[in-house]
Design a protein around this motif. Sequence first.
Motif, PDB file in Angstrom:
ATOM      1  N   TYR A  53       0.865  -1.296  -0.021  1.00 37.50           N
ATOM      2  CA  TYR A  53       0.116  -0.140   0.076  1.00 37.50           C
ATOM      3  C   TYR A  53       0.805   1.298   0.146  1.00 37.50           C
ATOM      4  O   TYR A  53       0.768   2.198  -1.018  1.00 37.50           O
ATOM      5  N   GLN A  57       1.021   4.473  -2.716  1.00 33.22           N
ATOM      6  CA  GLN A  57       0.731   5.865  -2.380  1.00 33.22           C
ATOM      7  C   GLN A  57       1.808   6.362  -2.690  1.00 33.22           C
ATOM      8  O   GLN A  57       1.516   7.628  -3.304  1.00 33.22           O
ATOM      9  N   ARG A  61       2.460   9.427  -6.765  1.00 37.36           N
ATOM     10  CA  ARG A  61       2.628  10.861  -6.553  1.00 37.36           C
ATOM     11  C   ARG A  61       3.941  11.310  -7.342  1.00 37.36           C
ATOM     12  O   ARG A  61       4.345  12.451  -7.291  1.00 37.36           O
ATOM     13  N   GLU A 284     -17.923  -0.870  -0.251  1.00 37.89           N
ATOM     14  CA  GLU A 284     -16.594  -0.577  -0.024  1.00 37.89           C
ATOM     15  C   GLU A 284     -15.799  -1.750   0.068  1.00 37.89           C
ATOM     16  O   GLU A 284     -14.546  -1.763  -0.217  1.00 37.89           O
ATOM     17  N   ARG A 344      -9.299   2.363   4.171  1.00 34.83           N
ATOM     18  CA  ARG A 344      -9.011   3.384   3.377  1.00 34.83           C
ATOM     19  C   ARG A 344      -8.467   2.680   2.053  1.00 34.83           C
ATOM     20  O   ARG A 344      -7.230   2.878   1.396  1.00 34.83           O
ATOM     21  N   HIS A 345      -9.412   1.987   1.266  1.00 37.00           N
ATOM     22  CA  HIS A 345      -9.083   1.433   0.082  1.00 37.00           C
ATOM     23  C   HIS A 345      -8.760   2.308  -1.080  1.00 37.00           C
ATOM     24  O   HIS A 345      -9.205   3.370  -1.072  1.00 37.00           O
ATOM     25  N   ILE A 346      -8.022   1.860  -2.063  1.00 37.76           N
ATOM     26  CA  ILE A 346      -7.686   2.586  -3.090  1.00 37.76           C
ATOM     27  C   ILE A 346      -7.845   1.931  -4.433  1.00 37.76           C
ATOM     28  O   ILE A 346      -7.318   2.000  -5.420  1.00 37.76           O
ATOM     29  N   PHE A 348     -10.338   2.900  -6.535  1.00 35.05           N
ATOM     30  CA  PHE A 348     -10.168   3.799  -7.853  1.00 35.05           C
ATOM     31  C   PHE A 348      -9.071   4.554  -8.213  1.00 35.05           C
ATOM     32  O   PHE A 348      -8.753   5.655  -8.575  1.00 35.05           O
ATOM     33  N   GLY A 349      -7.919   3.950  -7.535  1.00 33.45           N
ATOM     34  CA  GLY A 349      -6.746   4.823  -7.879  1.00 33.45           C
ATOM     35  C   GLY A 349      -6.593   5.686  -6.738  1.00 33.45           C
ATOM     36  O   GLY A 349      -7.329   5.732  -5.753  1.00 33.45           O
ATOM     37  N   ILE A 350      -5.421   6.263  -6.621  1.00 33.15           N
ATOM     38  CA  ILE A 350      -5.145   7.357  -5.706  1.00 33.15           C
ATOM     39  C   ILE A 350      -4.194   8.542  -6.360  1.00 33.15           C
ATOM     40  O   ILE A 350      -3.869   8.168  -7.418  1.00 33.15           O
ATOM     41  N   GLY A 351      -4.234   9.735  -5.780  1.00 31.45           N
ATOM     42  CA  GLY A 351      -3.689  11.093  -6.287  1.00 31.45           C
ATOM     43  C   GLY A 351      -4.421  11.578  -7.304  1.00 31.45           C
ATOM     44  O   GLY A 351      -5.642  11.264  -7.537  1.00 31.45           O
ATOM     45  N   SER A 352      -3.714  12.098  -8.298  1.00 35.70           N
ATOM     46  CA  SER A 352      -4.350  13.141  -9.289  1.00 35.70           C
ATOM     47  C   SER A 352      -4.895  12.261 -10.385  1.00 35.70           C
ATOM     48  O   SER A 352      -5.980  13.126 -11.076  1.00 35.70           O
ATOM     49  N   ARG A 354      -7.123   9.799  -9.728  1.00 26.24           N
ATOM     50  CA  ARG A 354      -8.230   9.087  -8.991  1.00 26.24           C
ATOM     51  C   ARG A 354      -9.256   8.767 -10.084  1.00 26.24           C
ATOM     52  O   ARG A 354      -9.589   9.870 -10.767  1.00 26.24           O
ATOM     53  N   SER A 358     -15.787   7.564 -10.232  1.00 28.47           N
ATOM     54  CA  SER A 358     -15.947   6.669  -9.117  1.00 28.47           C
ATOM     55  C   SER A 358     -17.285   6.754  -8.589  1.00 28.47           C
ATOM     56  O   SER A 358     -17.901   5.704  -7.960  1.00 28.47           O
ATOM     57  N   ASN A 359     -17.921   8.154  -8.559  1.00 35.73           N
ATOM     58  CA  ASN A 359     -19.293   8.092  -8.011  1.00 35.73           C
ATOM     59  C   ASN A 359     -20.153   7.558  -8.770  1.00 35.73           C
ATOM     60  O   ASN A 359     -21.158   6.977  -8.309  1.00 35.73           O
TER      61      ASN A 359
END
Lengths: 406, 72
Positions: A53, A57, A61, A284, A344-346, A348-352, A354, A358-359
Motif C-alpha cells: 500500500y 501511495q 505521486r 466498499e 482506506r481502500h484505493i 479507484f486509484g489514488i492521487g491526481s 483518481r 468513481s461516484n
Amino acid sequence: MTKTPPVDDWTTDFDIFDESYVKDPVPVWNELREKCPIAHTDRWDGSWLPTSYEDMQAFVRMVPALSSRDPLVVSASREEEEFDPILDEYGNSAPPITSDPPDHIPMRRLILPLFTPRAVEPYRPFAEQLCHDLIDGFIGRGACDAAMDYAVHIPAKTIAHVIGVDSGRSDEFVGWVRGLLEEGMTDPAKRIKYRGIIRQFFGELVDARKANPRDDLISRLLAQEINGQPIARKAVVGICNLLLVAGIDTTWSSISSALWHFSTHPEDRRRLANEADLFPSAIEEMLRFYSPVTMAREVTAEIHTGDVTFMPGDKVLLNFPAANHDPNVFEDADTVILDRARNRHIAFGIGSHRCAGSNLARMEMDVALRIWFERIPEFELTDPDAVTWAGGQVRGPRHLPFRFPV
Amino acid sequence: MRVKVNAEKCEGHNRCCALAPELFDVDDYGTATALNDGDVPAELEAKAKLAVENCPEFAIEYVRDSAEEQAK
C-alpha cells in the motif's frame, strides 16, 4: 484466457495473465510482499509489480517521473503502431487518463463536474429501471448468467445513456471494449482494430454534434475552452473513448465479483439480505477485496526505491488490488468483513488520477446489488468450473451460472 | 469534536461525503469541505470518525479546539 508459460519464480518472472493469478492473485501478492516487495518480469516487454500500500501511495505521486502517457499494462510496440491511419488521425491518447502536468488538470476539470455525487444522482432512476427490466427477463427461469445477463448491461447501458449515445447498441460497445482491453491487451492486432472502431465512431459523432449541437455530454464538451481555446477535436474524441472504455468492464467486474462473492459465501449473502444498512460498507469492502483495476506508469527518470532501480522506459504496474490486501494497512486483510469500519481502500486509484467516474460506479454498484438482493435474496452458483475470469488491466468474472428459487 | 479537510491532500474520492453527508460537502471538482466550520455535534461523532478513517488520501484531520486545549 491467454495461455502463458508456467511461472516458477514470481519475484523475477511474474505474469499477470497467468491463469492461476487471474483466478486468485492473493497468495502471489502475499508471497511477493514478504520476499521483494517489488517483483520484476521480462514478460510482455518487461515491467515492475509493487505490492505494498505504501509503495502505491508513493508511486502515484512521482509525477512525471512515473508518467501516465501510456497507462496500459502492456504497451504496443513501435512496429505494431506503424502505418495506422486511424492512429495518425486521432492519436492514441485518452485524456485525462493519459495526461501528465501541465495538461492534466485542465483536461481533468472538464470531466470531473460531470461525475460528482450530485451530478450522477439523476442517473439513478435509469439504472434502477434497467436492473428491474434485466431481472424481469430471467427471474421466471430460476437461473441466469449473472455476469452476462445482468452485471455487464448495467454499466454499458448507463454510460451510453450518460454520453448520449444509443444504449440499444450497448452489446456492440461491450464487444469493442473487450476487444480493446480484455482480449486486445495480449493481442495487439485486435487492440488496434477495436481502438480504430471506437475512435472512428466517436470521430463521426463529434463532427455531428459540432454541426448540430444537442443537450448532451459531447456538445457540452465541445462548448468548453481551455485557456481561451476550444478543445481540440482529437481531445474530445479521446475523452469520449476514455469514458466508454473506462466505464464498462471496470464496473461490470465489480458488480460480477460482488455477486460471485455472495453466491459462494452464503453467510455473507444472508447477512446482507437481512441487514440493508450494511450496503454502503459492504460495497466498499467488495471494492477493496476484489479491486478490478491495475494501471501502469512509464518511467521517465531514474528512480531508486527500496533495493531496486526503475530506469527510463521501464513500466511500473500500479497494483491497487494488491495494495488493498496489505496486512500493514488492513486488519485481517484477506477476509471479507462486510461492516469493516476502517477501509482506506484505493480501488479507484489514488492521487491526481483518481478514477473520475468513481461516484457513477459506486451508484451503479449500489443500485445493482440492492435491486438484486431485493428481488433475488437467495441464489447460488451452479457450477464453479464454469466461472471464467478476465484479468490483466481489469479483473472480474465473465461467466456466473446462478440458480435461485422461483 | 472538530474536523477539517486538507484541500491539498483531497483528491476527491468523496468517501466522507458518502459516509457523513451531514458533515461534508464536495465541489464540482470533488474537493471536500467540512460543513459548519467542521463542528461535529456529539451525535455525529461516530460518523466523523468513519469519514476520517476511510479517507484514502488521509486528508481529514481532527482539530483540537483551543478552549478544550486550554482546559487541559
